[in-house]
Write a protein that holds these residues in place. Structure first.
Motif, mmCIF file in Angstrom:
data_model
loop_
_atom_site.group_PDB
_atom_site.id
_atom_site.type_symbol
_atom_site.label_atom_id
_atom_site.label_comp_id
_atom_site.label_asym_id
_atom_site.label_seq_id
_atom_site.Cartn_x
_atom_site.Cartn_y
_atom_site.Cartn_z
ATOM 1 N N ALA A 1 0.825 -1.205 0.000
ATOM 2 C CA ALA A 1 0.000 0.000 0.000
ATOM 3 C C ALA A 1 0.856 1.251 0.000
ATOM 4 O O ALA A 1 1.776 1.364 0.816
ATOM 5 C CB ALA A 1 -0.918 0.008 1.227
ATOM 6 N N PRO A 2 0.562 2.202 -0.871
ATOM 7 C CA PRO A 2 1.198 3.518 -0.740
ATOM 8 C C PRO A 2 0.722 4.184 0.542
ATOM 9 O O PRO A 2 -0.389 3.913 1.021
ATOM 10 C CB PRO A 2 0.720 4.275 -1.978
ATOM 11 N N VAL A 3 1.559 5.051 1.109
ATOM 12 C CA VAL A 3 1.251 5.705 2.381
ATOM 13 C C VAL A 3 1.241 7.207 2.189
ATOM 14 O O VAL A 3 2.250 7.803 1.817
ATOM 15 C CB VAL A 3 2.274 5.317 3.473
ATOM 16 N N ILE A 4 0.069 7.810 2.444
ATOM 17 C CA ILE A 4 -0.044 9.265 2.483
ATOM 18 C C ILE A 4 0.188 9.689 3.926
ATOM 19 O O ILE A 4 -0.428 9.159 4.840
ATOM 20 C CB ILE A 4 -1.440 9.732 2.021
ATOM 21 N N SER A 5 1.068 10.651 4.128
ATOM 22 C CA SER A 5 1.389 11.044 5.495
ATOM 23 C C SER A 5 1.623 12.539 5.576
ATOM 24 O O SER A 5 2.668 13.040 5.178
ATOM 25 C CB SER A 5 2.632 10.299 5.995
ATOM 26 N N GLU A 6 0.611 13.263 6.069
ATOM 27 C CA GLU A 6 0.786 14.681 6.376
ATOM 28 C C GLU A 6 1.283 14.762 7.813
ATOM 29 O O GLU A 6 0.510 14.808 8.753
ATOM 30 C CB GLU A 6 -0.522 15.448 6.204
ATOM 31 N N SER A 7 2.576 14.775 7.968
ATOM 32 C CA SER A 7 3.206 14.454 9.240
ATOM 33 C C SER A 7 3.135 15.570 10.263
ATOM 34 O O SER A 7 3.786 16.600 10.116
ATOM 35 C CB SER A 7 4.677 14.078 9.010
ATOM 36 N N VAL A 8 2.344 15.372 11.318
ATOM 37 C CA VAL A 8 2.551 16.141 12.538
ATOM 38 C C VAL A 8 3.816 15.611 13.206
ATOM 39 O O VAL A 8 4.608 16.351 13.771
ATOM 40 C CB VAL A 8 1.330 16.015 13.469
ATOM 41 N N HIS A 9 3.978 14.304 13.100
ATOM 42 C CA HIS A 9 5.223 13.624 13.450
ATOM 43 C C HIS A 9 5.648 12.839 12.205
ATOM 44 O O HIS A 9 4.860 12.677 11.269
ATOM 45 C CB HIS A 9 5.013 12.662 14.613
#
Length: 465
Positions: free
Chosen positions: A275-283
């Motif tokens: 799976a691709p991972v979308i991550s709008e990182s707060v961390h």
């Protein structure tokens, strides 16, 4: 600010074993209320206090100066020129230590000046004990600390705590020194409990200046935050089955990286199901240099996914920009699943699990490892190769674009981000407050180590500086 070395990879563990010697209250000699307050900070191993002082905070400052002169332990008081600086610094220290931090400001004015920084702490889930003085309650000299200036009338509000109640998990006013240890222990417990966040406590000057002989210290282990929940086993198994059979699975993560052990577990999950991972990182939730990292928005993936797993995400997607397929199965695992502090949270889910992702994701990985057949693994590996090729082409195009921008007379966000990446190492901690340019920062400044990328979680600017 972040932990380094072995501490950065510290895995949080829980145990039912309690040191028997820690079960008893202890009596400590003090001379006045400010010292009793200071003892509660020492008892909770507070290392620093971020302070913007006023006429109401001096009893605590005098207590700290006295302790320092006598060689006693006291937190370090860090003078902050503005309250927003204090709350931002506390936010950063919490991110690095995962221990609630203490901020001390003066009355209503200092409380209001916390403003946007408090919003960031709330949405960034930063545990902190915000303490503010309260205008003296007496004015005829009935008690030490009575009103002695005109501002002591004008700084009193009908409901001082009301100005921050929307942003805090708990608020209270210390009224008696006899229970200062109970009040403060409650503050630390609530601030640290998942999801962590700010609490607010008012401190009347008369209470801080009241003469005392002794105070009590509580056994802090007996007032620890509660353990966090594991996902329902049946729901988790159903999620594993859906992900194992998905043709276009997608993972969306926002705050799972607060537990740094989760980063590797997330990598394992993504690789298990392809799976691709979308991550709008707060961390940092997922290494941004990993071939399966799909950026901070990934709208094309949202629209085409047949199974979506959202993890600790307040806003998994923006419906006006991209919506999941109506037939997609949507699974959401979150420590704060119904978002009580967000009045309208209406994202559809087929399975909404209240769980600590640091526990749920490893358990999900174990289920998938046992469940996947050789045929499944071959099919998933083929999908991973396709995603890798697509993402590598995108990365190559991005680098070429940045280098082309480097030939221009102006400094573009792409070229600047690329240059920063060339100048830093793997241990450098990046604080991203670029907002509309966050996509460029994530694309050109890859981060792979847990604890090396932070955003505020909120929308009030100035947090990073």
């Amino acid at each position: 600010m972040a932990e380094s070395g072995a501490n950065r990879y510290r895995i949080r563990s829980e145990t039912n074993m309690v040191d028997q010697s820690s079960k008893h209250e202890t009596t400590v000699q003090v001379d006045f209320g400010g010292e009793a307050f200071l003892e509660t900070l020492n008892n909770n191993d507070v290392e620093v206090v971020f302070i913007n002082s006023g006429t109401d905070t001096f009893p605590i400052q005098e207590a700290a100066a006295k302790y320092q002169a006598e060689g006693k332990r006291t937190p370090k008081f860090i003078l902050c020129p503005d309250e927003t600086t204090a709350v931002a610094a506390a936010h950063g220290y919490f991110n690095a230590t995962r221990k609630p931090q203490v901020v001390l400001v003066h009355v209503d004015a200092g409380t209001l000046q916390l403003s946007g920084g408090l919003h960031n702490a709330q949405r960034g889930r930063a545990g902190m004990v915000l303490c503010a003085g309260r205008a003296p309650m007496t004015f005829d000299g009935e008690m030490d600390g009575s009103r002695s200036s005109s501002i002591h009338w004008t700084q009193e509000q009908l409901d001082q705590a009301g100005s921050v109640r929307n942003f805090t998990k708990w608020d209270y006013e210390l009224r008696r020194n006899e229970n200062v240890h109970h009040v403060m222990q409650r503050a630390f417990q609530v601030a640290a409990s998942e999801p962590p966040g700010p609490v607010y406590l008012m401190l009347p000057r008369e209470v801080l200046m009241e003469k005392m002989e002794t105070t009590q210290n509580l056994p802090t282990k007996r007032y620890a935050p509660p353990t966090t929940p594991q996902a329902d086993a049946g729901q988790l198994k159903a999620a594993a089955e859906a992900l194992s059979q998905a043709e276009n699975p997608l993972i969306i993560a926002t705050q799972s990286g607060r537990n740094q052990s989760s980063v590797q577990a997330m990598v394992e999950l993504a690789e298990l199901v392809g799976a691709p991972v979308i991550s709008e990182s707060v961390h940092l939730n997922f290494p941004t240099d990993h071939p399966l990292w799909a950026g901070i928005t990934g709208n094309q993936y949202i629209e085409n996914a047949d199974v979506i797993l959202a993890i600790d995400s307040d806003v998994p997607y923006i419906p006006i920009n991209a919506k999941p397929n109506p037939d997609a199965q949507i699974i959401h695992i979150d420590i704060d699943p119904i978002k009580q502090s967000i009045p309208m949270w209406v994202f559809p889910t087929d399975s909404l699990m209240h769980a600590d992702s640091a526990k749920a994701i490893p358990a999900l990985n174990e289920m998938l490892t046992e469940m996947l057949s050789e045929a499944d693994r071959a099919r998933i590996e083929e999908r991973i190769d396709t995603i890798k090729d697509r993402h590598q082409r995108s990365r190559d195009e991005a680098v070429a674009l940045a280098q082309e921008h480097g030939k221009q007379d102006v400094i573009t966000p792409q070229w600047l981000s690329h240059c920063i990446s060339e100048a830093i190492d793997d241990d450098t901690v990046v604080l991203d407050e670029t907002v509309t340019n966050s996509g460029h920062v994530s694309t050109y400044i890859p981060r792979s180590k847990p604890g090396t990328m932070y955003r505020s979680g909120g929308s009030s600017l100035g947090w990073a500086t």
